[in-house]
Design a protein around this motif. Structure first.
Motif, PDB file in Angstrom:
ATOM      1  N   ALA A 186       0.818  -1.208   0.000  1.00 20.76           N
ATOM      2  CA  ALA A 186       0.000   0.000   0.000  1.00 20.76           C
ATOM      3  C   ALA A 186       0.857   1.266   0.000  1.00 20.76           C
ATOM      4  CB  ALA A 186      -0.938  -0.001   1.208  1.00 20.76           C
ATOM      5  N   VAL A 187       1.935   1.262   0.769  1.00 18.96           N
ATOM      6  CA  VAL A 187       2.807   2.436   0.821  1.00 18.96           C
ATOM      7  C   VAL A 187       3.483   2.657  -0.533  1.00 18.96           C
ATOM      8  CG1 VAL A 187       4.953   3.326   1.833  1.00 18.96           C
ATOM      9  CG2 VAL A 187       3.191   2.354   3.298  1.00 18.96           C
ATOM     10  N   ILE A 188       3.947   1.592  -1.154  1.00 22.47           N
ATOM     11  CA  ILE A 188       4.602   1.718  -2.463  1.00 22.47           C
ATOM     12  C   ILE A 188       3.608   2.206  -3.519  1.00 22.47           C
ATOM     13  CG2 ILE A 188       5.712   0.411  -4.320  1.00 22.47           C
ATOM     14  CD1 ILE A 188       6.969  -1.330  -2.051  1.00 22.47           C
ATOM     15  N   LEU A 189       2.411   1.641  -3.512  1.00 23.03           N
ATOM     16  CA  LEU A 189       1.389   2.075  -4.465  1.00 23.03           C
ATOM     17  C   LEU A 189       0.968   3.516  -4.205  1.00 23.03           C
ATOM     18  CD1 LEU A 189      -0.922  -1.026  -4.947  1.00 23.03           C
ATOM     19  CD2 LEU A 189       0.523   0.084  -6.635  1.00 23.03           C
ATOM     20  N   ALA A 190       0.866   3.904  -2.942  1.00 28.23           N
ATOM     21  CA  ALA A 190       0.493   5.284  -2.627  1.00 28.23           C
ATOM     22  C   ALA A 190       1.535   6.258  -3.161  1.00 28.23           C
ATOM     23  CB  ALA A 190       0.327   5.452  -1.118  1.00 28.23           C
ATOM     24  N   GLY A 191       2.807   5.901  -3.055  1.00 26.98           N
ATOM     25  CA  GLY A 191       3.855   6.750  -3.608  1.00 26.98           C
ATOM     26  C   GLY A 191       3.744   6.873  -5.121  1.00 26.98           C
ATOM     27  N   ALA A 192       3.457   5.751  -5.786  1.00 20.18           N
ATOM     28  CA  ALA A 192       3.323   5.774  -7.240  1.00 20.18           C
ATOM     29  C   ALA A 192       2.097   6.576  -7.666  1.00 20.18           C
ATOM     30  CB  ALA A 192       3.241   4.352  -7.780  1.00 20.18           C
ATOM     31  N   VAL A 193       0.986   6.374  -6.978  1.00 17.02           N
ATOM     32  CA  VAL A 193      -0.228   7.133  -7.306  1.00 17.02           C
ATOM     33  C   VAL A 193      -0.008   8.610  -7.024  1.00 17.02           C
ATOM     34  CG1 VAL A 193      -2.635   7.499  -6.634  1.00 17.02           C
ATOM     35  CG2 VAL A 193      -1.809   5.200  -7.020  1.00 17.02           C
ATOM     36  N   GLY A 194       0.710   8.919  -5.958  1.00 16.14           N
ATOM     37  CA  GLY A 194       1.026  10.308  -5.646  1.00 16.14           C
ATOM     38  C   GLY A 194       1.826  10.970  -6.751  1.00 16.14           C
ATOM     39  N   LEU A 195       2.797  10.255  -7.311  1.00 22.17           N
ATOM     40  CA  LEU A 195       3.579  10.801  -8.423  1.00 22.17           C
ATOM     41  C   LEU A 195       2.708  11.035  -9.658  1.00 22.17           C
ATOM     42  CD1 LEU A 195       6.874   8.722  -8.133  1.00 22.17           C
ATOM     43  CD2 LEU A 195       6.559  11.149  -7.641  1.00 22.17           C
ATOM     44  N   VAL A 196       1.817  10.090  -9.933  1.00 20.53           N
ATOM     45  CA  VAL A 196       0.938  10.229 -11.100  1.00 20.53           C
ATOM     46  C   VAL A 196       0.000  11.418 -10.918  1.00 20.53           C
ATOM     47  CG1 VAL A 196      -0.958   9.128 -12.356  1.00 20.53           C
ATOM     48  CG2 VAL A 196       1.075   7.812 -11.779  1.00 20.53           C
ATOM     49  N   VAL A 197      -0.621  11.521  -9.748  1.00 21.45           N
ATOM     50  CA  VAL A 197      -1.553  12.619  -9.505  1.00 21.45           C
ATOM     51  C   VAL A 197      -0.817  13.949  -9.498  1.00 21.45           C
ATOM     52  CG1 VAL A 197      -3.126  13.613  -7.797  1.00 21.45           C
ATOM     53  CG2 VAL A 197      -3.225  11.182  -8.305  1.00 21.45           C
ATOM     54  N   ASN A 198       0.354  14.001  -8.882  1.00 17.85           N
ATOM     55  CA  ASN A 198       1.141  15.235  -8.870  1.00 17.85           C
ATOM     56  C   ASN A 198       1.539  15.644 -10.286  1.00 17.85           C
ATOM     57  OD1 ASN A 198       2.499  17.436  -7.778  1.00 17.85           O
ATOM     58  ND2 ASN A 198       4.398  16.299  -7.587  1.00 17.85           N
ATOM     59  N   GLY A 199       1.959  14.681 -11.092  1.00 12.88           N
ATOM     60  CA  GLY A 199       2.291  14.986 -12.490  1.00 12.88           C
ATOM     61  C   GLY A 199       1.085  15.483 -13.258  1.00 12.88           C
ATOM     62  N   PHE A 200      -0.078  14.873 -13.015  1.00 14.48           N
ATOM     63  CA  PHE A 200      -1.307  15.309 -13.679  1.00 14.48           C
ATOM     64  C   PHE A 200      -1.630  16.753 -13.314  1.00 14.48           C
ATOM     65  CE2 PHE A 200      -5.955  15.836 -13.436  1.00 14.48           C
ATOM     66  CZ  PHE A 200      -6.276  15.642 -14.772  1.00 14.48           C
ATOM     67  N   VAL A 201      -1.531  17.064 -12.030  1.00 12.56           N
ATOM     68  CA  VAL A 201      -1.857  18.419 -11.580  1.00 12.56           C
ATOM     69  C   VAL A 201      -0.847  19.423 -12.107  1.00 12.56           C
ATOM     70  CG1 VAL A 201      -2.026  19.894  -9.538  1.00 12.56           C
ATOM     71  CG2 VAL A 201      -3.096  17.651  -9.536  1.00 12.56           C
ATOM     72  N   THR A 202       0.435  19.122 -11.941  1.00 11.59           N
ATOM     73  CA  THR A 202       1.488  20.071 -12.312  1.00 11.59           C
ATOM     74  C   THR A 202       1.618  20.251 -13.823  1.00 11.59           C
ATOM     75  OG1 THR A 202       2.699  19.440 -10.329  1.00 11.59           O
ATOM     76  CG2 THR A 202       3.937  20.608 -12.023  1.00 11.59           C
ATOM     77  N   ASP A 203       1.615  19.150 -14.554  1.00  9.38           N
ATOM     78  CA  ASP A 203       1.922  19.208 -15.983  1.00  9.38           C
ATOM     79  C   ASP A 203       0.708  19.381 -16.884  1.00  9.38           C
ATOM     80  OD1 ASP A 203       4.551  18.807 -15.240  1.00  9.38           O
ATOM     81  OD2 ASP A 203       4.394  16.628 -15.408  1.00  9.38           O
ATOM     82  N   ILE A 204      -0.486  19.029 -16.398  1.00 13.86           N
ATOM     83  CA  ILE A 204      -1.664  19.107 -17.259  1.00 13.86           C
ATOM     84  C   ILE A 204      -2.640  20.173 -16.766  1.00 13.86           C
ATOM     85  CG2 ILE A 204      -3.676  17.834 -18.098  1.00 13.86           C
ATOM     86  CD1 ILE A 204      -1.891  15.331 -18.077  1.00 13.86           C
ATOM     87  N   MET A 205      -3.027  20.094 -15.503  1.00 16.04           N
ATOM     88  CA  MET A 205      -4.087  20.983 -15.022  1.00 16.04           C
ATOM     89  C   MET A 205      -3.616  22.416 -14.771  1.00 16.04           C
ATOM     90  SD  MET A 205      -6.750  19.241 -15.238  1.00 16.04           S
ATOM     91  CE  MET A 205      -7.868  20.416 -14.516  1.00 16.04           C
ATOM     92  N   MET A 206      -2.450  22.601 -14.158  1.00 15.19           N
ATOM     93  CA  MET A 206      -2.005  23.967 -13.838  1.00 15.19           C
ATOM     94  C   MET A 206      -1.777  24.819 -15.087  1.00 15.19           C
ATOM     95  SD  MET A 206      -2.444  24.415 -10.747  1.00 15.19           S
ATOM     96  CE  MET A 206      -1.734  26.020 -10.511  1.00 15.19           C
ATOM     97  N   PRO A 207      -1.214  24.280 -16.189  1.00 11.58           N
ATOM     98  CA  PRO A 207      -1.132  25.116 -17.399  1.00 11.58           C
ATOM     99  C   PRO A 207      -2.517  25.521 -17.918  1.00 11.58           C
ATOM    100  CG  PRO A 207       0.425  23.321 -17.559  1.00 11.58           C
ATOM    101  CD  PRO A 207      -0.426  23.055 -16.350  1.00 11.58           C
ATOM    102  N   ILE A 208      -3.504  24.629 -17.784  1.00 14.31           N
ATOM    103  CA  ILE A 208      -4.859  24.965 -18.215  1.00 14.31           C
ATOM    104  C   ILE A 208      -5.440  26.068 -17.323  1.00 14.31           C
ATOM    105  CG2 ILE A 208      -7.222  24.075 -18.432  1.00 14.31           C
ATOM    106  CD1 ILE A 208      -5.940  21.351 -19.172  1.00 14.31           C
TER     107      ILE A 208
END
Length: 135
Positions: free
Chosen positions: A20-42
């Motif tokens: 669960a901890v490893i998956l949470a870290g991976a999901v956190g990276l994906v969500v952070n990338g989505f927010v930073t690289d996709i949503m914030m420029p929009i």
């Protein structure tokens, strides 16, 4: 003691927690990338091309020497970074809400156990006791 440690580490709960901890870290990276690289420029585009991270209130200007070196740095309130953090929180919350909602749809509905038949009421029990005492 080594055997006890091995038994502890190899239990299902510890392994589940590690996964669960490893998956949470991976999901956190994906969500952070989505927010930073996709949503914030929009968001920045619809806000007039503004990068919120650069927004600030300067309390005292930087002092620059004649040779171009900064002798006293600028003192400013960087409220734009705080606005970015709030927008990130809202977007991450929305994404996690969508993920949990989709996950909950994939789960099988929990079947409710049939209700236990209602037992005799207190009056019925007292009448039965009375009838037994009469016999």
């Amino acid at each position: 003691m080594l055997k006890e440690f091995k038994d502890f580490i190899m239990t299902g709960n510890v392994i589940d927690l590690a996964v669960a901890v490893i998956l949470a870290g991976a999901v956190g990276l994906v969500v952070n990338g989505f927010v930073t690289d996709i949503m914030m420029p929009i968001v920045g585009h619809f806000a007039g091309g503004v990068d919120f991270a650069d927004m600030k209130v300067v309390l005292s200007e930087a002092v620059i020497a004649t040779d171009g070196t900064v002798t006293k740095p600028e003192n400013a309130i960087m409220y734009g970074k705080w606005v970015n953090a709030i927008i990130n929180l809202i977007i991450v919350g929305a994404v996690l809400f969508a993920i949990v909602k989709a996950y909950n749809k994939t789960k099988k509905p929990v079947e409710e156990a049939p209700a236990a038949p209602a037992g005799p009421t207190q009056e019925e029990l007292l009448m039965q006791i009375r009838d037994l005492l009469k016999k």
